[in-house]
Design a protein around this motif. Structure first.
Motif, PDB file in Angstrom:
ATOM      1  N   GLU A 305      23.480  -8.284   8.090  1.00 44.70           N
ATOM      2  CA  GLU A 305      23.569  -8.635   9.506  1.00 44.70           C
ATOM      3  C   GLU A 305      24.360  -9.916   9.741  1.00 44.70           C
ATOM      4  N   PHE A 306      24.201 -10.902   8.883  1.00 47.78           N
ATOM      5  CA  PHE A 306      24.861 -12.192   9.097  1.00 47.78           C
ATOM      6  C   PHE A 306      26.237 -12.261   8.442  1.00 47.78           C
ATOM      7  N   HIS A 307      26.684 -11.166   7.833  1.00 44.56           N
ATOM      8  CA  HIS A 307      27.991 -11.174   7.182  1.00 44.56           C
ATOM      9  C   HIS A 307      29.011 -10.283   7.879  1.00 44.56           C
ATOM     10  N   ARG A 308      28.543  -9.312   8.662  1.00 42.01           N
ATOM     11  CA  ARG A 308      29.465  -8.309   9.178  1.00 42.01           C
ATOM     12  C   ARG A 308      30.138  -8.696  10.484  1.00 42.01           C
ATOM     13  N   GLN A 309      30.139  -9.972  10.845  1.00 33.64           N
ATOM     14  CA  GLN A 309      30.831 -10.386  12.060  1.00 33.64           C
ATOM     15  C   GLN A 309      32.333 -10.152  11.963  1.00 33.64           C
ATOM     16  N   SER A 310      32.850 -10.212  10.737  1.00 33.40           N
ATOM     17  CA  SER A 310      34.290 -10.008  10.548  1.00 33.40           C
ATOM     18  C   SER A 310      34.639  -8.558  10.247  1.00 33.40           C
ATOM     19  N   CYS A 311      33.644  -7.659  10.264  1.00 33.95           N
ATOM     20  CA  CYS A 311      33.929  -6.256   9.964  1.00 33.95           C
ATOM     21  C   CYS A 311      34.624  -5.579  11.144  1.00 33.95           C
ATOM     22  N   PRO A 312      35.634  -4.770  10.892  1.00 33.20           N
ATOM     23  CA  PRO A 312      36.360  -4.073  11.974  1.00 33.20           C
ATOM     24  C   PRO A 312      35.627  -2.805  12.396  1.00 33.20           C
ATOM     25  N   GLN A 313      34.530  -2.939  13.123  1.00 36.70           N
ATOM     26  CA  GLN A 313      33.722  -1.782  13.481  1.00 36.70           C
ATOM     27  C   GLN A 313      34.492  -0.825  14.404  1.00 36.70           C
ATOM     28  N   SER A 314      35.289  -1.379  15.319  1.00 42.27           N
ATOM     29  CA  SER A 314      36.067  -0.510  16.208  1.00 42.27           C
ATOM     30  C   SER A 314      37.071   0.320  15.414  1.00 42.27           C
ATOM     31  N   TYR A 315      37.668  -0.270  14.376  1.00 43.83           N
ATOM     32  CA  TYR A 315      38.608   0.490  13.550  1.00 43.83           C
ATOM     33  C   TYR A 315      37.884   1.597  12.781  1.00 43.83           C
ATOM     34  N   VAL A 316      36.686   1.303  12.306  1.00 43.36           N
ATOM     35  CA  VAL A 316      35.920   2.317  11.575  1.00 43.36           C
ATOM     36  C   VAL A 316      35.639   3.511  12.474  1.00 43.36           C
ATOM     37  N   LEU A 317      35.224   3.249  13.707  1.00 44.59           N
ATOM     38  CA  LEU A 317      34.955   4.347  14.638  1.00 44.59           C
ATOM     39  C   LEU A 317      36.215   5.138  14.965  1.00 44.59           C
ATOM     40  N   ARG A 318      37.336   4.450  15.135  1.00 44.65           N
ATOM     41  CA  ARG A 318      38.588   5.146  15.441  1.00 44.65           C
ATOM     42  C   ARG A 318      39.025   6.017  14.263  1.00 44.65           C
TER      43      ARG A 318
END
Length: 399
Positions: A305-318
């Motif tokens: 939870e405290f590490h994934r702020q830099s994860c590209p979640q929108s790119y993963v969904l796309r």
């Protein structure tokens, strides 16, 4: 005229031996020699001229070895950690022994020492010793800082080239060498503490390579996937990945703390391999399932939870939408479901229907306390006091 430098060791090979005892190479599988390294540094101190970095490494390592609740009290463990950490920080930033009058925070900034170290040193010196969790993490971070700022620069005079440029082949070789202890999985016979120390050692080596090379964080992601480090060999469809997560989470999170871009690269590479490398019917493909579980674990589990702020979640969904198949559909649905969950608000009161209102006429004495006390608490010696003695502390009864 040549400058004469007096050292506590006779040859540099002796210093390198001690370094390898404090920081074992990733391929080392022998006994734990850290206590011997501490004893050697103690003997060197009798000769004098021991660098502060070497002494601090021995003190911090000795504090970690002292961390045994079965042999030592919690108070002595906290005190040992605090003393070692305070001496490490004070020896670096104390303005009284460095000539120019500057604040400790200014000295720490000049040396590249985290400002949190100075704050923790002040707390341990002038207030209550910090908790064991805080002290353990501070000791480990201090050893990592000492490696990067002293031990990594100690040459071995063997003529081996240092890793000082972004040569892709040499960086990949250094990363593979650092990851080698975890390539075959940990045997069940290995003690948990040894596994934890091994994971910390691997993480420190990886962070060190990433500190030297600007492309290492990017290459580390591809090395992990190309060499199959994150997917257990022989895994079949439906097997649990929990053991793999427990083994790799500390290593990956330690690298992500020092180099946040690494987690972005890793997430992108995981979803790219899942979505675009094989678009046929892969519902029965075990490696694809492992990739799906890894992405879902990083983007939804509390551990990240405290590490994934830099994860590209929108790119993963796309990516899931552009390449729909069994695993990408599952991943997209899981991420959207997780995103739609209400986030808890800090300081918010619970809903009125969940509140338990205590009647004002109910006393808080032991005779009115609930009778359903947990059996586990009773087993650990908890109970109700039959008679309360209200004498002030320090007053001795005359009886």
């Amino acid at each position: 005229m040549a400058k004469v430098i007096f050292t506590a060791w006779k040859t540099k090979s002796q210093l390198l031996e001690v370094r390898n005892e404090f920081y074992p190479p990733p391929t080392y599988a022998g006994p734990d020699l850290r206590s011997h390294g501490c004893a050697v540094v103690e003997a060197w101190k009798l000769r004098g001229n021991v660098p502060h970095h070497v002494e601090a490494t021995a003190l911090l390592t000795d504090a970690i070895l002292h961390d045994d609740a079965q042999r030592n009290s919690i108070f002595s463990i906290r005190a040992t950690y605090s003393a070692a950490f305070c001496r490490f920080v004070t020896g670096l930033v104390d303005t009284k022994i460095h000539g120019v009058r500057r604040t400790m925070f200014q000295r720490a900034t000049d040396l590249g020492l985290p400002a949190s170290f100075v704050e923790l040193r002040h707390e341990a010196t002038h207030r209550e010793p910090p908790s064991l969790v805080v002290l353990r993490k501070a000791a480990q971070r201090s050893l990592e800082w000492l490696w990067d700022n002293y031990w990594a620069g100690v040459g071995d005079d063997s003529g081996a080239p240092a890793l000082t440029h972004d040569d892709g082949a040499s960086v990949r070789a250094a990363l593979c060498d650092a990851l080698q202890p975890l390539s075959g999985g940990s045997a069940d016979s290995v003690p948990k503490k040894r596994k934890r120390d091994q994971a910390v050692s691997v993480a420190m080596r990886l962070v060190s390579v990433c500190n030297v090379s600007g492309t290492a964080a990017r290459l580390l992601s591809s090395v992990l996937l190309e060499r199959g480090f994150l997917v257990p060999s022989g895994r079949v469809l439906g097997d649990s990945m929990n053991d793999t997560f427990k083994e790799w989470n500390p290593v990956l999170q330690r690298v992500a703390e020092s180099h946040p871009a690494f987690l972005r690269h890793l997430t992108e590479d995981l979803v790219n391999d899942l979505a675009f490398k094989n678009t046929t019917d892969i519902s029965g493909d075990a490696p694809s399932e492992a990739l799906y579980l890894w992405v879902a674990h990083i983007l939804t589990s509390p551990a990240w939870e405290f590490h994934r702020q830099s994860c590209p979640q929108s790119y993963v969904l796309r990516a899931c939408d552009e390449s729909p198949h069994h695993w990408t559909k599952l991943l997209g649905d899981q991420l959207r479901k997780h995103a739609s969950k209400p986030k808890p608000v800090l300081g918010a009161r619970p809903a009125a229907k969940n509140r338990i209102t205590k009647p004002k006429h109910v006393r808080n004495d032991s005779q009115y306390a609930p009778s359903q006390l947990s059996e586990k608490l009773l087993e650990h010696g908890w109970g109700f006091l039959e008679k309360w003695d209200s004498r002030p502390l320090g007053v001795v009864s005359s009886n």
